[in-house]
Enzyme design. Structure first.
Site, short mmCIF file in Angstrom:
data_model
loop_
_atom_site.label_atom_id
_atom_site.label_comp_id
_atom_site.label_asym_id
_atom_site.label_seq_id
_atom_site.Cartn_x
_atom_site.Cartn_y
_atom_site.Cartn_z
N HIS A 478 41.20 -57.41 -49.96
CA HIS A 478 40.14 -56.49 -50.68
C HIS A 478 39.71 -55.69 -49.65
O HIS A 478 39.20 -54.61 -50.13
CB HIS A 478 39.25 -57.67 -51.01
CG HIS A 478 39.48 -58.42 -52.35
ND1 HIS A 478 38.83 -59.64 -52.75
CD2 HIS A 478 40.56 -58.15 -53.39
CE1 HIS A 478 39.42 -60.11 -53.97
NE2 HIS A 478 40.42 -59.06 -54.39
N ARG A 585 21.23 -42.56 -64.24
CA ARG A 585 21.81 -44.10 -64.74
C ARG A 585 20.48 -44.70 -64.38
O ARG A 585 20.03 -45.41 -63.52
CB ARG A 585 22.89 -44.84 -63.94
CG ARG A 585 24.22 -44.35 -64.40
CD ARG A 585 25.18 -45.18 -63.49
NE ARG A 585 26.64 -44.86 -64.23
CZ ARG A 585 27.58 -44.15 -63.57
NH1 ARG A 585 27.22 -43.44 -62.54
NH2 ARG A 585 28.58 -44.08 -64.22
N ARG A 622 19.42 -41.10 -68.85
CA ARG A 622 19.94 -41.89 -69.86
C ARG A 622 19.13 -43.24 -69.92
O ARG A 622 18.70 -43.88 -68.95
CB ARG A 622 21.40 -42.34 -69.45
CG ARG A 622 21.92 -43.27 -70.34
CD ARG A 622 23.47 -43.65 -69.91
NE ARG A 622 23.57 -44.49 -68.72
CZ ARG A 622 24.74 -45.15 -68.26
NH1 ARG A 622 25.78 -44.57 -68.70
NH2 ARG A 622 24.71 -45.76 -67.24
N GLU A 715 31.05 -42.65 -75.69
CA GLU A 715 31.77 -43.79 -74.92
C GLU A 715 32.31 -44.94 -75.79
O GLU A 715 33.15 -45.68 -75.37
CB GLU A 715 31.00 -44.29 -73.86
CG GLU A 715 29.50 -44.80 -74.21
CD GLU A 715 28.73 -45.10 -73.14
OE1 GLU A 715 29.33 -45.32 -71.87
OE2 GLU A 715 27.48 -45.57 -73.20
N ASN A 738 34.47 -43.86 -68.66
CA ASN A 738 34.88 -45.20 -67.99
C ASN A 738 34.78 -46.22 -69.30
O ASN A 738 35.67 -47.04 -69.35
CB ASN A 738 33.70 -45.58 -67.01
CG ASN A 738 33.54 -44.74 -65.97
OD1 ASN A 738 34.19 -43.89 -65.57
ND2 ASN A 738 32.36 -44.65 -65.27
N ASP A 739 34.01 -46.13 -70.08
CA ASP A 739 33.68 -46.99 -71.31
C ASP A 739 34.78 -46.53 -72.44
O ASP A 739 35.32 -47.31 -72.98
CB ASP A 739 32.52 -47.08 -71.85
CG ASP A 739 31.45 -48.09 -71.07
OD1 ASP A 739 32.00 -49.29 -70.88
OD2 ASP A 739 30.41 -47.73 -70.65
N ARG A 749 37.18 -52.63 -68.20
CA ARG A 749 37.06 -51.68 -67.17
C ARG A 749 37.06 -52.18 -65.79
O ARG A 749 37.40 -51.69 -64.72
CB ARG A 749 35.89 -50.81 -67.37
CG ARG A 749 34.67 -51.64 -67.23
CD ARG A 749 33.59 -50.37 -67.66
NE ARG A 749 33.19 -49.71 -66.70
CZ ARG A 749 31.88 -48.60 -66.99
NH1 ARG A 749 31.54 -48.45 -68.15
NH2 ARG A 749 31.57 -48.19 -65.93
N CYS A 786 30.82 -37.57 -68.05
CA CYS A 786 29.87 -38.05 -66.80
C CYS A 786 30.41 -39.27 -66.42
O CYS A 786 30.12 -40.07 -65.51
CB CYS A 786 28.49 -38.33 -67.47
SG CYS A 786 28.22 -39.42 -68.72
C1 PEP Z 1 30.78 -44.23 -68.70
O1 PEP Z 1 30.92 -45.49 -69.30
O2 PEP Z 1 31.70 -43.45 -68.27
C2 PEP Z 1 29.67 -44.00 -67.77
C3 PEP Z 1 29.17 -42.81 -67.19
O3 PEP Z 1 28.60 -45.08 -67.93
P1 PEP Z 1 28.44 -46.25 -67.01
O4 PEP Z 1 29.76 -46.18 -66.13
O5 PEP Z 1 27.38 -46.25 -66.39
O6 PEP Z 1 28.74 -47.29 -68.23
MG MG Z 2 29.33 -46.18 -69.91
#
Ligand code: PEP
Ligand code: MG
Length: 854
Positions: A478, A585, A622, A715, A738-739, A749, A786
């Site tokens: 790791h 965030r 947000r 997202e 990301n989501d 994720r 983002c």
């Molecule tokens: C995302 O989901 O891409 C995002 C920017 O929000 P978070 O990573 O905080 O869930």
């Molecule tokens: Mg997100």
């Protein structure tokens, strides 16, 4: 449903009987947030008129507070029932309470547990309200509290149902036994941490006790350490046995899972009849040894070259007292220390999550799992019950288990010993109050250590440490994964003589080749330095032009803003040329605290950020985005089968509107100080956006402030699919890739094994981004990004080409992203984006010629 009051069984309901006579009060109404918010667990309260606390069910006394005002029973099916007499009664230090039982006693429903002097308690404490709470509430699916007046030992107060109680299986049918046939392990490196964790997770959904048998050894499959400790390698033959209501189903699923390699890549299932045992089990490669006294060999762990001076890291040994004569107190201390360690790891995980690196975050999730390992905790508790202090028992248990792992011939397993030492050391430091020693390293330090831990890595001073070399570990450890993601050259598994070198020895570390050159000639050092200088010069050029706009060579303007979590980040973002904040965030404002921030506190923070950014630069705040992988200690959330698909993001705000409204007021109150905008996370349906916007408008009118722009995170795929409708009502979109990636590809994720495939450059994800950008542009709105891919140099041209107008990136990458945009042509980006949308796979997208890495 069958309820049994005296012998609770898995798969049935449980009925707790009144421990006191009096009036029942819903737990939410107890004037103590710790109980009312169910931080201890769900349950009920009684305003008592009797003075003897009786057992509400059969069980074992597992905890009796030294002040005798609280006691916990453990039922036959491991339900932990805490009874807490009065509020703030701990301050009475036992005065007014007379215990009738001791830890370890078996009691039956109706037995006297504690007598108390109600007059004395009522006069000297905050309240007599007595709470009955299930501390391991996650095991319970339904709580049905009774109401009205009850008589002790007679009337029911709380009905509990367990997962699966809807099943019609009779209560007596709960001791089925099932065993598997022989299973040959196909995993190339045996049952190491990841498959062990997959197995433990699969087992969690079953109520049966499930054991993995290997030779004459057996372990609970829910114990990752236990499974790893069996040292099961490729070709070894194992079997499973289960006892409980769902034994057969558990055996069927787990057998199949083991046979097919627990989802591990590159596994070919092996027929059961053959025992390939040692035949193709590859022994760990021998440690490299160099004949050149000035060349230390190791394993390439993280690419890149570093020139500097060696500094040895000494292990910190924490002394502990062996004996204690109060096992109950020691148990409690251990539980508290583990809970504290989980919070700390959660904060580290949140920090790396914020840096947009799911692989790193998954390492800390694995650490949290280790702290829940039943064998680790149970063995420590047993030692405590034999008179050892929590610190001594914990240190001995985790060290022994780590040593056991380290001795294994399977290199992957042996490397997990380091993870266990890391989390073990953290709990031990909390138990002993010993803080981590912080060393201030000189410039250009290359660390040499027996081993470093993921926690060491997460807190490393990157301005001083340019590389490291460890004797333990390998490319898969790791620490190596972390080093790669942090861009620190590193070698692992090096010759131990590195630890005998003096501090200050000049060295060149080559993390790509796995070598450490000692006492290099000045020519050699110079050449390497020149190379590093060229890379640094590029970074400096980017930095020097950080305040120039991000305009493509053909005049297309992009806005490059930052993802931030606090006031300090805002300063850094501006210092690096950030043109605003595309994502604050706000959950970071809520994390690492014991209670939610007040409206005033939030207003102060948002105002401070707005002032740093000034009147022009946008600040997109947000609203609270917790749930899923981001829990809050003071915001207990019910156990959910699929938390990522449950009450997450804006849904929490609808469930607890006061939290959202408080936050919206704070945002609105700071809005006059800058260019403040608000954005809602996890919007899946238009109704949700309308509802959130409605709440914002109500609070705005009450405050009498001017309207502010309102946007949504795109997202959830549904939001991208009907982006046309959203674009009519939202002022802007920001795509949370990301989501969006995890929901589009249906891949968690943070999943360590799926991480390589969970790529935001997948054509499916890019198509959704394209739809969102097109819809926004058509309505005269704008669409930004983002999520993590905004900072990915391979993604930047595609996102521009798809019509995205703003990239909100991680702070350190602001200058380089801006510089990259200035080298691009918009027309070329559009051509590439069209090719990417037509590509078959994410790999094909990444291979599009101008995107491919050199
Ligand atoms: C995302 O989901 O891409 C995002 C920017 O929000 P978070 O990573 O905080 O869930
Ligand atoms: Mg997100």
């Amino acid at each position: 449903m069958t309820y049994t009051a005296t012998s609770v069984q898995p798969g049935t309901g449980v009925l707790l009987t009144a421990p006191l006579s009096g009036k029942l009060v819903p737990i939410e109404q107890v004037p103590d947030p710790v109980f009312a918010q169910k931080m201890v667990g769900d349950g009920i309260s009684i305003d008592p008129v009797s003075q003897s606390l009786l057992a509400p069910c059969d069980g074992e006394v597992i905890q009796l507070h030294p002040s005798h005002h609280a006691i916990t029973l453990k039922t036959a099916n491991d339900l932990e029932v805490l009874m807490h007499i009065g509020l703030d009664t701990v301050t009475l230090r036992g005065e007014g309470f007379t215990p009738k039982v001791k830890v370890g006693d078996q009691v039956q429903m109706g037995d006297r547990l504690i007598d108390f002097d109600a007059d004395y308690v009522a006069l000297n404490a905050k309240s007599l309200l007595t709470q009955i709470v299930i501390t391991n509430s996650e095991q319970v699916t339904t709580f049905i509290p009774r109401s009205g007046n009850v008589t002790a030992g007679r009337d029911p107060v709380l009905e509990l149902a367990f997962a699966g109680t809807e099943a019609t299986a009779p209560a007596t049918d709960n001791h089925d036994v099932a065993t598997s046939e022989a299973i040959v392990i196909p995993n190339p490196t045996g049952l190491h941490a990841r498959p062990a964790a997959v197995l433990a997770n699969l087992a969690k959904k079953y109520k049966s006790d499930i054991r993995l048998k290997y030779g004459d050894k057996k372990t609970n499959v829910r114990s990752v350490v236990g499974v790893m400790g069996l040292s099961i390698d490729k070709g070894d033959t194992v079997s499973l046995e289960a006892t409980g209501p769902d034994a057969a189903a558990a055996i069927a699923e787990l057998t199949e899972a083991l046979r097919s390699g627990l989802g591990e890549a590159g596994v070919t299932p092996v027929a059961t009849t053959t025992s390939q045992a040692a035949a193709d089990v590859s022994a760990p490669p021998p440690r490299p040894r160099s004949d050149d006294p000035n060349l230390v060999l190791g394993v390439a762990a993280s690419p890149g070259v570093a020139v500097g001076y060696l500094h040895r890291v000494q292990q910190q040994d924490i002394a502990v007292t062996e004996q204690s004569d109060n096992p109950a107190a020691e148990r409690r201390r251990l539980e508290q220390a583990i809970a504290q360690a989980k919070l700390e790891i959660e904060a580290l995980r949140a920090k790396v999550h914020g840096q947009g690196n799911p692989q790193k975050a998954a390492i800390f999730s694995a650490h949290q799992e280790l702290l829940e390992d039943p064998e680790l905790v149970d063995a420590t508790m047993q030692a405590i019950d034999h008179g050892k202090s929590a610190a001594y028992a914990w240190k001995r248990t985790y060290s022994e288990q780590a040593d056991q792992l380290a001795r294994l011939t399977n290199e992957l397993l042996a490397q997990r010993a380091n993870d266990l030492r890391d989390v073990g050391g953290r709990v031990l430091r909390i138990l002993t109050g010993v803080s981590t020693e912080t060393t201030h390293y000189p410039e250009n330090t290359i660390l040499a250590a027996e081993d470093l831990t993921p926690s060491d890595m997460a807190t490393l001073d990157r301005s001083k440490v340019v590389g490291f070399c460890t004797v333990a570990g390998g490319a898969t450890s790791h620490v190596a994964i972390l080093a790669r993601s942090m861009d620190i050259p590193a070698i692992a598994g090096s010759e131990p003589r590195v630890l005998e070198l003096s501090n200050g020895t000049p060295v060149i570390l080559d993390g790509s080749k796995g070598t450490l050159r000692l006492h290099p000639s000045s020519d050699e050092m110079e050449r390497v330095k020149q190379r590093l200088v060229r890379i640094k010069a590029k970074r400096e050029r980017d930095f020097a032009s950080k305040d120039q706009p991000a305009m493509t060579i053909d005049g297309h303007r992009m806005e490059i803003v930052a993802n931030i979590g606090n006031v300090e980040d805002a300063k850094q973002a501006v210092a690096l040329g950030g043109e605003g904040v595309g994502l604050l965030r706000s959950e970071f404002v809520f994390m690492e605290r014991s209670a939610a921030p007040t409206e005033e506190e939030q207003t102060d923070i948002y105002s401070a950020v707005a002032q740093i950014l000034g009147p022009e630069r946008p600040l997109i705040i947000r609203t609270l985005d917790v749930g899923g992988d981001k829990p809050l200690p003071y915001l207990p959330m019910p156990h959910e089968e699929n938390p990522f698909l449950g009450e997450r993001g804006v849904r929490i705000g609808f469930d607890r509107p006061e939290i959202l409204r408080t936050q919206l007021r704070a945002i609105l109150r700071s809005s006059g100080l800058g260019n403040v905008r608000v954005m809602f996370p996890m919007i899946a349906r238009l109704e949700e956006f309308r509802m959130a916007k409605g709440m914002l408008e109500e609070e705005r009118q009450k405050l009498g402030v001017a309207p502010i722009p309102v946007g949504i995170m795109v997202e959830v795929p549904s939001a991208a699919v009907i982006a046309n409708q959203f674009a009519k009502e939202a002022d802007f979109f920001s795509v949370g890739t990301n989501d969006l990636t995890q929901y589009t590809l249906a891949m968690d994720r943070g999943h360590p094994k799926l991480a390589p495939y969970c790529d935001g450059l997948d054509p499916a994800v890019l198509s959704l981004i394209g739809m969102a950008a097109k819809a926004a542009n058509q309505q005269g709105k704008w669409c930004g990004i983002c999520g993590g891919i905004g900072s990915d140099p391979q993604a930047v041209p595609l996102l521009i080409g798809l019509g995205v107008k703003e990239l909100s990136v991680s702070i350190p990458t602001i200058p380089s992203v801006k510089a990259q945009v200035r080298d691009l042509s918009y027309a070329e980006c559009q051509r590439l984006a069209a090719q990417a949308l037509a590509a078959d796979t994410a790999a094909d997208v990444r291979n599009l010629s101008p995107l491919a890495e050199e």
